[in-house]
Design an enzyme around this catalytic site. Structure first.
Site, mmCIF file in Angstrom:
data_model
loop_
_atom_site.group_PDB
_atom_site.id
_atom_site.type_symbol
_atom_site.label_atom_id
_atom_site.label_comp_id
_atom_site.label_asym_id
_atom_site.label_seq_id
_atom_site.Cartn_x
_atom_site.Cartn_y
_atom_site.Cartn_z
ATOM 1 N N TYR A 13 -1.922 -4.608 -8.465
ATOM 2 C CA TYR A 13 -3.312 -4.153 -8.538
ATOM 3 C C TYR A 13 -4.227 -5.305 -8.949
ATOM 4 C CZ TYR A 13 -7.353 -1.400 -10.073
ATOM 5 O OH TYR A 13 -8.617 -0.890 -10.251
ATOM 6 N N LYS A 73 -7.372 -7.118 -6.746
ATOM 7 C CA LYS A 73 -8.758 -7.197 -7.196
ATOM 8 C C LYS A 73 -9.245 -8.643 -7.234
ATOM 9 C CE LYS A 73 -9.294 -2.784 -7.466
ATOM 10 N NZ LYS A 73 -10.155 -2.082 -6.495
#
Length: 297
Positions: free
Chosen positions: A157, A161
């Site tokens: 994750y 990002k």
């Protein structure tokens, strides 16, 4: 950007930050196309949006599917006649695990939604923005993790990002002046991101039930999504590139920069003439097409 009577498309608009963004935009007089992988959720939020006296449509969209996002663009232009704001907000979070124990299917799923989904949006909408008259804006929802907050157990994750911040930073330098870019970098938010696995597509392993403890954590500690959305809409209005929401993250970003600065001071301090290796001025002096070719590996 004057938001009155503008039209926006929000992916991942059926819940969490996405839903809050749809409502906050509608409150400012913006028509909204609510796109979500769950059609019922998209239609329900669209009904809420219409309560503000603006036009809305709820559409089932899988952002990992380029044809689905292209159809979203076509439908939005048909509905509103034009689109002024694209919010690439759809995102997922994998089950927490050390990176070396994560499966490739998890990696592919997170990057397919969080990064390729945004890229599909850019490809479907930005050429039309470039060809249009008047201000247009692309908003990519990243995270405080993109600014230097390492999410232990959430490495995939976090990496996705960082990738979104990189995409956004390059995109803003490639576009004509009337098309602007923002990157939204919130911290923990009261949302259903922890339940993303329930909607995981079959090609990435199918649905997975998340631990309820994650939901309790986000509900208890997360900033209300409406507060994040209000700050995001204000950032769109004022033309901010970085749209930030959680004040503590500046200290973590500062620690990252300090570590980088100290590494250069020890290992590669500035010296007279070292600018010969600076690629920026070289590319800036080349015609656009040649600059793109030279920048390629």
């Amino acid at each position: 950007m004057d938001l009155t009577s503008k039209s926006a498309v929000v992916t991942g608009g059926g819940n969490g930050i996405g839903r809050a963004l749809c409502l906050a935009l509608a409150e400012r007089g913006v028509n909204v196309a609510v796109a979500d992988i769950e059609s019922d959720a998209a239609r329900a939020v669209a009904a809420e949006v219409r309560g503000f006296g603006v036009r809305a449509v709820g559409l089932a969209v899988d952002v990992t599917d380029e044809s689905s996002v292209s159809a979203l663009a076509d439908a939005s232009w048909r509905k509103f006649g034009s689109v002024d704001i694209l919010v690439n907000n759809a995102g997922v979070m994998h089950a927490l695990s050390p990176l070396h124990e994560c499966g490739i299917a998890e990696f592919d799923w997170v990057f397919a939604v969080n990064v390729r989904g945004a890229m599909n949006g850019i490809r479907a909408f930005v050429p039309r923005f470039v060809a249009a008259d008047g201000p247009r804006r692309v908003v990519n929802t990243a995270s405080e993790h993109a600014l230097g907050v390492p999410h232990v157990g959430g490495g995939i994750y976090t990496a996705s990002k960082h990738a979104l911040l990189g995409l956004s930073d390059v995109l803003r330098r490639e576009l004509p002046g009337h098309v602007k870019v923002s990157v939204l970098c919130p911290g923990i938010v009261e949302s259903s991101l922890w339940r993303a696995g329930e909607r995981r597509q079959a090609e990435f392993g199918g649905p997975a039930c998340p631990p309820e403890s994650a939901g309790v954590f986000m509900r208890q500690l997360g900033m209300p999504a409406a507060e994040v959305a209000a700050r995001a809409v204000e950032g769109i209005r004022t033309g901010a590139f970085y749209i930030v929401t959680h004040p503590h993250a500046v200290d973590i970003a500062r620690r990252r920069w300090t570590e980088v600065e100290q590494a250069f001071a020890r290992q590669a301090p500035r010296r007279e003439g070292d600018e010969i290796y600076d690629l920026g001025p070289v590319l800036g002096a080349l015609p656009p097409n040649q600059a793109r070719n030279e920048a390629s590996p």
